[in-house]
Design a protein around this motif. Structure first.
Motif, PDB file in Angstrom:
ATOM      1  N   GLU A 178      61.573  73.238 -50.739  1.00 62.46           N
ATOM      2  CA  GLU A 178      62.869  72.828 -51.265  1.00 62.46           C
ATOM      3  C   GLU A 178      62.905  72.829 -52.796  1.00 62.46           C
ATOM      4  N   GLY A 179      61.768  73.163 -53.425  1.00 62.84           N
ATOM      5  CA  GLY A 179      61.704  73.206 -54.871  1.00 62.84           C
ATOM      6  C   GLY A 179      61.676  71.837 -55.531  1.00 62.84           C
ATOM      7  N   GLU A 180      61.294  70.805 -54.769  1.00 61.04           N
ATOM      8  CA  GLU A 180      61.310  69.436 -55.286  1.00 61.04           C
ATOM      9  C   GLU A 180      59.928  68.881 -55.632  1.00 61.04           C
ATOM     10  N   LEU A 181      58.868  69.599 -55.259  1.00 66.83           N
ATOM     11  CA  LEU A 181      57.521  69.065 -55.447  1.00 66.83           C
ATOM     12  C   LEU A 181      57.148  68.972 -56.926  1.00 66.83           C
ATOM     13  N   ASP A 182      57.462  69.990 -57.717  1.00 69.17           N
ATOM     14  CA  ASP A 182      57.148  69.947 -59.142  1.00 69.17           C
ATOM     15  C   ASP A 182      57.858  68.777 -59.827  1.00 69.17           C
ATOM     16  N   ASP A 183      59.118  68.552 -59.447  1.00 70.69           N
ATOM     17  CA  ASP A 183      59.870  67.442 -60.042  1.00 70.69           C
ATOM     18  C   ASP A 183      59.224  66.108 -59.702  1.00 70.69           C
ATOM     19  N   LEU A 184      58.773  65.950 -58.454  1.00 73.23           N
ATOM     20  CA  LEU A 184      58.122  64.700 -58.053  1.00 73.23           C
ATOM     21  C   LEU A 184      56.824  64.509 -58.845  1.00 73.23           C
ATOM     22  N   TYR A 185      56.077  65.574 -59.008  1.00 76.13           N
ATOM     23  CA  TYR A 185      54.805  65.515 -59.739  1.00 76.13           C
ATOM     24  C   TYR A 185      55.018  65.137 -61.198  1.00 76.13           C
ATOM     25  N   ASN A 186      56.060  65.662 -61.794  1.00 81.82           N
ATOM     26  CA  ASN A 186      56.292  65.447 -63.227  1.00 81.82           C
ATOM     27  C   ASN A 186      57.204  64.275 -63.541  1.00 81.82           C
ATOM     28  N   ALA A 187      57.710  63.590 -62.524  1.00 82.50           N
ATOM     29  CA  ALA A 187      58.665  62.486 -62.747  1.00 82.50           C
ATOM     30  C   ALA A 187      58.009  61.294 -63.409  1.00 82.50           C
ATOM     31  N   MET A 237      54.995  62.845 -67.811  1.00 81.85           N
ATOM     32  CA  MET A 237      53.554  62.840 -67.564  1.00 81.85           C
ATOM     33  C   MET A 237      53.291  63.014 -66.074  1.00 81.85           C
ATOM     34  N   PRO A 238      52.389  63.929 -65.703  1.00 75.66           N
ATOM     35  CA  PRO A 238      52.122  64.168 -64.278  1.00 75.66           C
ATOM     36  C   PRO A 238      51.597  62.929 -63.567  1.00 75.66           C
ATOM     37  N   LYS A 239      51.956  62.835 -62.299  1.00 73.10           N
ATOM     38  CA  LYS A 239      51.520  61.728 -61.460  1.00 73.10           C
ATOM     39  C   LYS A 239      50.078  61.953 -61.006  1.00 73.10           C
ATOM     40  N   ASP A 240      49.350  60.854 -60.807  1.00 73.18           N
ATOM     41  CA  ASP A 240      48.046  60.938 -60.161  1.00 73.18           C
ATOM     42  C   ASP A 240      48.289  61.171 -58.678  1.00 73.18           C
ATOM     43  N   ILE A 241      47.516  62.073 -58.091  1.00 74.73           N
ATOM     44  CA  ILE A 241      47.651  62.392 -56.672  1.00 74.73           C
ATOM     45  C   ILE A 241      46.442  61.832 -55.944  1.00 74.73           C
ATOM     46  N   VAL A 242      46.705  61.134 -54.839  1.00 79.69           N
ATOM     47  CA  VAL A 242      45.654  60.612 -53.972  1.00 79.69           C
ATOM     48  C   VAL A 242      45.926  61.150 -52.573  1.00 79.69           C
ATOM     49  N   MET A 243      44.877  61.661 -51.932  1.00 80.85           N
ATOM     50  CA  MET A 243      45.041  62.148 -50.563  1.00 80.85           C
ATOM     51  C   MET A 243      43.962  61.537 -49.673  1.00 80.85           C
ATOM     52  N   TYR A 244      44.422  60.804 -48.660  1.00 79.95           N
ATOM     53  CA  TYR A 244      43.532  60.328 -47.598  1.00 79.95           C
ATOM     54  C   TYR A 244      43.353  61.512 -46.664  1.00 79.95           C
ATOM     55  N   GLU A 245      42.105  61.859 -46.387  1.00 83.06           N
ATOM     56  CA  GLU A 245      41.861  63.079 -45.622  1.00 83.06           C
ATOM     57  C   GLU A 245      40.607  62.966 -44.772  1.00 83.06           C
ATOM     58  N   SER A 246      40.445  63.968 -43.920  1.00 87.84           N
ATOM     59  CA  SER A 246      39.266  64.131 -43.090  1.00 87.84           C
ATOM     60  C   SER A 246      38.680  65.503 -43.386  1.00 87.84           C
ATOM     61  N   ARG A 247      37.376  65.607 -43.292  1.00 87.35           N
ATOM     62  CA  ARG A 247      36.715  66.893 -43.555  1.00 87.35           C
ATOM     63  C   ARG A 247      36.991  67.934 -42.465  1.00 87.35           C
ATOM     64  N   ILE A 248      37.428  67.491 -41.294  1.00 86.45           N
ATOM     65  CA  ILE A 248      37.607  68.417 -40.171  1.00 86.45           C
ATOM     66  C   ILE A 248      39.076  68.614 -39.806  1.00 86.45           C
ATOM     67  N   CYS A 249      39.961  68.362 -40.746  1.00 87.34           N
ATOM     68  CA  CYS A 249      41.400  68.401 -40.477  1.00 87.34           C
ATOM     69  C   CYS A 249      42.025  69.660 -41.082  1.00 87.34           C
ATOM     70  N   GLY A 250      42.601  70.496 -40.236  1.00 88.69           N
ATOM     71  CA  GLY A 250      43.242  71.717 -40.711  1.00 88.69           C
ATOM     72  C   GLY A 250      44.421  71.449 -41.637  1.00 88.69           C
ATOM     73  N   PHE A 251      45.203  70.408 -41.328  1.00 88.62           N
ATOM     74  CA  PHE A 251      46.340  70.079 -42.191  1.00 88.62           C
ATOM     75  C   PHE A 251      45.875  69.577 -43.557  1.00 88.62           C
ATOM     76  N   CYS A 252      44.731  68.884 -43.575  1.00 85.21           N
ATOM     77  CA  CYS A 252      44.151  68.438 -44.855  1.00 85.21           C
ATOM     78  C   CYS A 252      43.752  69.642 -45.693  1.00 85.21           C
ATOM     79  N   MET A 253      43.137  70.629 -45.047  1.00 88.53           N
ATOM     80  CA  MET A 253      42.722  71.833 -45.763  1.00 88.53           C
ATOM     81  C   MET A 253      43.935  72.569 -46.317  1.00 88.53           C
TER      82      MET A 253
END
Length: 85
Positions: free
Chosen positions: A76-85, A1-17
């Motif tokens: 590294e091809g590991e993000l999908d595995d983390l999401y679905n773990a 089952m996919p993980k819930d994703i939470v992101m702390y962010e700012s509206r003016i942050c390029g890395f957030c975008m």
């Protein structure tokens, strides 16, 4: 089952975008926690992560880190595995 994703962010942050773009391109929903003008939420983020910069991204209980960390997991091809773990 996919993980819930939470992101702390700012509206003016390029890395957030960039992080939002990466998640959107994968078709993944996430909960945005906007820290702009919210010192209490920013303090909560700092307690959870030990970091002051945004974005700070969580997959379930796992702290991924910022955009560079998210991007590295994707390369590294590991993000999908983390999401679905």
């Amino acid at each position: 089952m996919p993980k819930d994703i939470v992101m702390y962010e700012s509206r003016i942050c390029g890395f957030c975008m960039a992080a939002k773009r990466l998640l959107k391109n994968k078709g993944w929903e996430y909960e945005a926690r906007i820290v702009d003008g919210n010192s209490e939420l920013r303090a909560d983020m700092q307690k959870l992560t030990g970091r002051t910069s945004v974005p700070q991204i969580f997959f379930g209980d796992t702290h991924v880190g910022g955009y560079d960390d998210l991007s590295a997991l994707e390369e590294e091809g590991e993000l999908d595995d983390l999401y679905n773990a």
